[in-house]
Design a protein around this motif. Structure first.
Motif, PDB file in Angstrom:
ATOM      1  N   UNK A   3       0.834  -1.193   0.000  1.00  0.00           N
ATOM      2  CA  UNK A   3       0.000   0.000   0.000  1.00  0.00           C
ATOM      3  C   UNK A   3       0.872   1.248   0.000  1.00  0.00           C
ATOM      4  N   UNK A   4       0.336   2.291  -0.568  1.00  0.00           N
ATOM      5  CA  UNK A   4       0.995   3.601  -0.542  1.00  0.00           C
ATOM      6  C   UNK A   4       0.357   4.419   0.571  1.00  0.00           C
ATOM      7  N   UNK A   5       0.994   5.516   0.963  1.00  0.00           N
ATOM      8  CA  UNK A   5       0.361   6.387   1.967  1.00  0.00           C
ATOM      9  C   UNK A   5      -1.013   6.892   1.506  1.00  0.00           C
ATOM     10  N   UNK A   6      -1.183   7.084   0.205  1.00  0.00           N
ATOM     11  CA  UNK A   6      -2.482   7.535  -0.304  1.00  0.00           C
ATOM     12  C   UNK A   6      -3.540   6.438  -0.118  1.00  0.00           C
ATOM     13  N   UNK A   7      -3.146   5.180  -0.364  1.00  0.00           N
ATOM     14  CA  UNK A   7      -4.066   4.059  -0.145  1.00  0.00           C
ATOM     15  C   UNK A   7      -4.502   4.009   1.313  1.00  0.00           C
ATOM     16  N   UNK A   9      -4.502   6.427   3.463  1.00  0.00           N
ATOM     17  CA  UNK A   9      -5.347   7.582   3.747  1.00  0.00           C
ATOM     18  C   UNK A   9      -6.775   7.346   3.316  1.00  0.00           C
ATOM     19  N   UNK A  10      -6.949   6.726   2.158  1.00  0.00           N
ATOM     20  CA  UNK A  10      -8.310   6.433   1.667  1.00  0.00           C
ATOM     21  C   UNK A  10      -8.997   5.411   2.559  1.00  0.00           C
ATOM     22  N   UNK A  11      -8.268   4.370   2.941  1.00  0.00           N
ATOM     23  CA  UNK A  11      -8.832   3.342   3.819  1.00  0.00           C
ATOM     24  C   UNK A  11      -9.214   3.952   5.172  1.00  0.00           C
ATOM     25  N   UNK A  12      -8.338   4.783   5.721  1.00  0.00           N
ATOM     26  CA  UNK A  12      -8.621   5.433   7.009  1.00  0.00           C
ATOM     27  C   UNK A  12      -9.854   6.318   6.890  1.00  0.00           C
ATOM     28  N   UNK A  13      -9.985   7.007   5.768  1.00  0.00           N
ATOM     29  CA  UNK A  13     -11.150   7.863   5.554  1.00  0.00           C
ATOM     30  C   UNK A  13     -12.424   7.021   5.490  1.00  0.00           C
ATOM     31  N   UNK A  14     -12.386   5.909   4.750  1.00  0.00           N
ATOM     32  CA  UNK A  14     -13.553   5.036   4.647  1.00  0.00           C
ATOM     33  C   UNK A  14     -13.932   4.434   5.996  1.00  0.00           C
ATOM     34  N   UNK A  15     -12.927   4.154   6.826  1.00  0.00           N
ATOM     35  CA  UNK A  15     -13.163   3.573   8.148  1.00  0.00           C
ATOM     36  C   UNK A  15     -13.431   4.644   9.200  1.00  0.00           C
ATOM     37  N   UNK A  16     -13.446   5.884   8.770  1.00  0.00           N
ATOM     38  CA  UNK A  16     -13.671   7.029   9.665  1.00  0.00           C
ATOM     39  C   UNK A  16     -12.634   7.075  10.785  1.00  0.00           C
ATOM     40  N   UNK A  17     -11.368   6.835  10.396  1.00  0.00           N
ATOM     41  CA  UNK A  17     -10.263   6.884  11.347  1.00  0.00           C
ATOM     42  C   UNK A  17      -9.445   8.132  11.091  1.00  0.00           C
ATOM     43  N   UNK A  23       1.234   7.584  13.393  1.00  0.00           N
ATOM     44  CA  UNK A  23       0.377   6.401  13.354  1.00  0.00           C
ATOM     45  C   UNK A  23       0.230   5.882  11.928  1.00  0.00           C
ATOM     46  N   UNK A  24       0.148   6.801  10.977  1.00  0.00           N
ATOM     47  CA  UNK A  24       0.028   6.391   9.573  1.00  0.00           C
ATOM     48  C   UNK A  24       1.255   5.625   9.124  1.00  0.00           C
ATOM     49  N   UNK A  25       2.432   6.118   9.466  1.00  0.00           N
ATOM     50  CA  UNK A  25       3.672   5.437   9.084  1.00  0.00           C
ATOM     51  C   UNK A  25       3.748   4.043   9.712  1.00  0.00           C
ATOM     52  N   UNK A  26       3.417   3.959  10.994  1.00  0.00           N
ATOM     53  CA  UNK A  26       3.481   2.687  11.696  1.00  0.00           C
ATOM     54  C   UNK A  26       2.448   1.703  11.126  1.00  0.00           C
ATOM     55  N   UNK A  27       1.244   2.181  10.880  1.00  0.00           N
ATOM     56  CA  UNK A  27       0.185   1.329  10.336  1.00  0.00           C
ATOM     57  C   UNK A  27       0.537   0.860   8.939  1.00  0.00           C
ATOM     58  N   UNK A  28       1.061   1.762   8.114  1.00  0.00           N
ATOM     59  CA  UNK A  28       1.445   1.401   6.749  1.00  0.00           C
ATOM     60  C   UNK A  28       2.546   0.337   6.769  1.00  0.00           C
TER      61      UNK A  28
END
Length: 99
Positions: A3-7, A9-17, A23-28
């Motif tokens: 996944x890319x950071x943009x991917x 970001x989209x997933x987090x947006x869809x999950x309302x996170x 946190x994004x770097x660690x999760x990615x």
């Protein structure tokens, strides 16, 4: 696949996170590590390998202790549905949530 950071970001947006940059770097990194493991598993040639009924069966003979599929509780549908706002033919009626 990774996944890319943009991917993310989209997933987090869809999950309302709402993820902080750290946190994004660690999760990615965790998600991409998981994908690397899946790719390594997929790369293994399993042609001709007999599926196991249990993981331990590969090293020890094992007899599965299966029980009969018998209802152990009485049917209490009517009692459970008494508090429901709407019931039809034994089913709970709920508002439509998907258009």
């Amino acid at each position: 696949m990774s996944l890319t950071p943009q991917d993310l970001g989209r997933i987090a947006n869809l999950a309302r996170l709402e993820l902080s940059p750290a946190e994004s770097e660690q999760t990615l990194a965790r998600i991409n590590d998981f994908f690397r493991i899946v790719e390594a598993i997929r790369a293994v040639d399993t042609a001709g390998v007999e599926p196991l009924s249990h993981p331990v069966a590969a090293v020890l003979p094992i007899a599965l202790r299966l029980r009969d599929d018998v209802a152990s509780e009485p049917n209490q549908r009517e009692a459970n549905q008494r508090s429901a706002p709407e019931v039809e033919r034994g089913l709970f009626l709920v508002p439509k949530v998907i258009e």
